[in-house]
Design a protein around this motif. Structure first.
Motif, short mmCIF file in Angstrom:
data_model
loop_
_atom_site.label_atom_id
_atom_site.label_comp_id
_atom_site.label_asym_id
_atom_site.label_seq_id
_atom_site.Cartn_x
_atom_site.Cartn_y
_atom_site.Cartn_z
N ARG A 54 16.51 40.09 48.32
CA ARG A 54 15.62 39.64 47.25
C ARG A 54 16.35 39.03 46.06
N ILE A 55 17.70 38.97 46.15
CA ILE A 55 18.50 38.53 45.01
C ILE A 55 19.36 37.32 45.39
N GLU A 56 19.38 36.33 44.48
CA GLU A 56 20.33 35.23 44.56
C GLU A 56 21.31 35.41 43.41
N ILE A 57 22.60 35.28 43.70
CA ILE A 57 23.64 35.45 42.68
C ILE A 57 24.13 34.08 42.22
N VAL A 58 24.20 33.93 40.91
CA VAL A 58 24.79 32.75 40.28
C VAL A 58 26.00 33.25 39.50
N ILE A 59 27.16 32.73 39.82
CA ILE A 59 28.39 33.19 39.17
C ILE A 59 28.42 32.62 37.74
N SER A 60 28.54 33.54 36.78
CA SER A 60 28.62 33.10 35.38
C SER A 60 30.02 33.33 34.81
N SER A 61 30.92 33.77 35.64
CA SER A 61 32.31 33.99 35.22
C SER A 61 33.03 32.66 35.03
N TRP A 62 33.93 32.67 34.06
CA TRP A 62 34.77 31.49 33.83
C TRP A 62 35.59 31.16 35.09
N TRP A 63 35.79 32.15 35.96
CA TRP A 63 36.54 31.92 37.19
C TRP A 63 35.93 30.76 37.98
N ALA A 64 34.61 30.64 37.97
CA ALA A 64 33.95 29.60 38.75
C ALA A 64 34.07 28.22 38.10
N TYR A 65 34.53 28.17 36.87
CA TYR A 65 34.80 26.88 36.23
C TYR A 65 36.09 26.30 36.78
N THR A 66 37.03 27.17 37.13
CA THR A 66 38.36 26.72 37.57
C THR A 66 38.59 26.88 39.07
N ARG A 67 37.64 27.44 39.79
CA ARG A 67 37.79 27.65 41.24
C ARG A 67 36.55 27.14 41.96
N GLN A 68 36.74 26.73 43.19
CA GLN A 68 35.61 26.31 44.03
C GLN A 68 34.74 27.52 44.36
N LEU A 69 33.46 27.28 44.55
CA LEU A 69 32.54 28.36 44.85
C LEU A 69 32.90 29.07 46.16
N ASP A 70 33.38 28.33 47.16
CA ASP A 70 33.78 28.96 48.41
C ASP A 70 34.97 29.90 48.20
N THR A 71 35.87 29.55 47.31
CA THR A 71 37.00 30.42 46.98
C THR A 71 36.50 31.71 46.35
N ILE A 72 35.53 31.58 45.45
CA ILE A 72 34.93 32.77 44.82
C ILE A 72 34.26 33.64 45.87
N ARG A 73 33.49 33.03 46.76
CA ARG A 73 32.81 33.80 47.81
C ARG A 73 33.81 34.57 48.66
N ASP A 74 34.95 33.95 48.98
CA ASP A 74 35.96 34.61 49.81
C ASP A 74 36.55 35.86 49.14
N MET A 75 36.40 35.98 47.84
CA MET A 75 36.95 37.11 47.10
C MET A 75 35.97 38.29 47.04
N LEU A 76 34.73 38.06 47.44
CA LEU A 76 33.68 39.07 47.33
C LEU A 76 33.40 39.74 48.66
#
Length: 177
Positions: A54-76
Motif C-alpha cells: 500500500r506504500i510507494e517510497i519517494v527518496i528525499s535524501s540528498w543521496w538521491a541527488y548524487t546517485r542514480q535511483l537504481d544505485t539507491i535501490r541496490d542499497m536497500l
C-alpha cells in the motif's frame, strides 16, 4: 497507485551522521559516524511490512541527488527497494539548475511539495515523510512528518512511525474468496 506516499530521508534517519563518546575527563565529544550506511533500513522494512503493498517510497535524501535511483535501490532491502518509485530531486530541474536545490529556499518540505505538485498534481491521498529535519516544516504540515531525531533506531521514533502509519493506513481485513 499506492494508498500512501512515503518520503524517505537517510542521514540521521536510517543511520547516524555522528557518534558520541565520553572522554576520560567526562566531556562528551562527537566524531563523524564511520559505521555502515543505512543500518536501520532492515528495521524500516520490518515496520513498513504490514503495509508494503500500500506504500510507494519517494527518496528525499540528498543521496538521491548524487546517485542514480537504481544505485539507491541496490542499497536497500529487496522489499523496500521494490517500493521505491522516484526521488524528490526532479531530473528536469537538476539539469537546468532551477530552482537551485542548494539555496536556503530548497528545504526538504519545499522539495517534497514541489515533487507533489509536479509528479502527482491531483493526488489527494495521505503521505508521510521520515526525516530528521523538522525545522523547515510549516506548522500546518507537520502532521505529515515523522521526526526521526536520533535515527529510526530510537524507540520513540519507531512508535511515532507506527502510529502515523496506523492513522493514515488503517488495517483492512480481507476475506478469502
Amino acid at each position: 497507485m499506492a494508498d500512501l506516499l512515503f518520503f524517505l530521508d537517510f542521514d540521521d534517519t536510517l543511520h547516524p551522521t555522528w557518534k558520541f563518546r565520553v572522554r576520560e575527563d567526562g566531556r562528551e565529544v562527537a566524531a563523524p559516524y564511520d559505521g555502515p550506511p543505512l543500518v536501520h533500513a532492515p528495521l524500516l522494512d520490518a515496520l513498513l511490512a504490514p503495509y508494503a503493498e500500500r506504500i510507494e517510497i519517494v527518496i528525499s535524501s540528498w543521496w538521491a541527488y548524487t546517485r542514480q535511483l537504481d544505485t539507491i535501490r541496490d542499497m536497500l532491502p529487496p522489499r523496500l527497494a521494490a517500493q521505491v518509485v522516484d526521488s524528490i530531486w526532479l531530473d528536469e530541474l537538476k539539469k537546468y539548475g532551477a530552482p537551485d536545490y542548494r539555496s536556503h529556499f530548497a528545504t526538504r518540505y519545499a522539495c517534497i511539495d514541489l515533487w507533489l505538485r509536479r509528479r502527482r498534481p491531483n493526488y489527494a491521498g495521505p503521505w508521510l515523510a521520515l526525516d530528521d529535519d523538522a525545522n523547515s516544516w510549516p506548522q500546518d504540515q507537520r502532521h505529515h512528518l515523522v521526526h526521526a531525531w536520533g535515527t529510526l533506531g530510537q524507540p520513540r521514533v519507531q512508535a511515532e512511525l507506527v502510529a502515523a502509519l496506523q492513522r493514515e493506513l488503517p488495517t483492512v481485513l480481507r476475506r478469502d474468496k
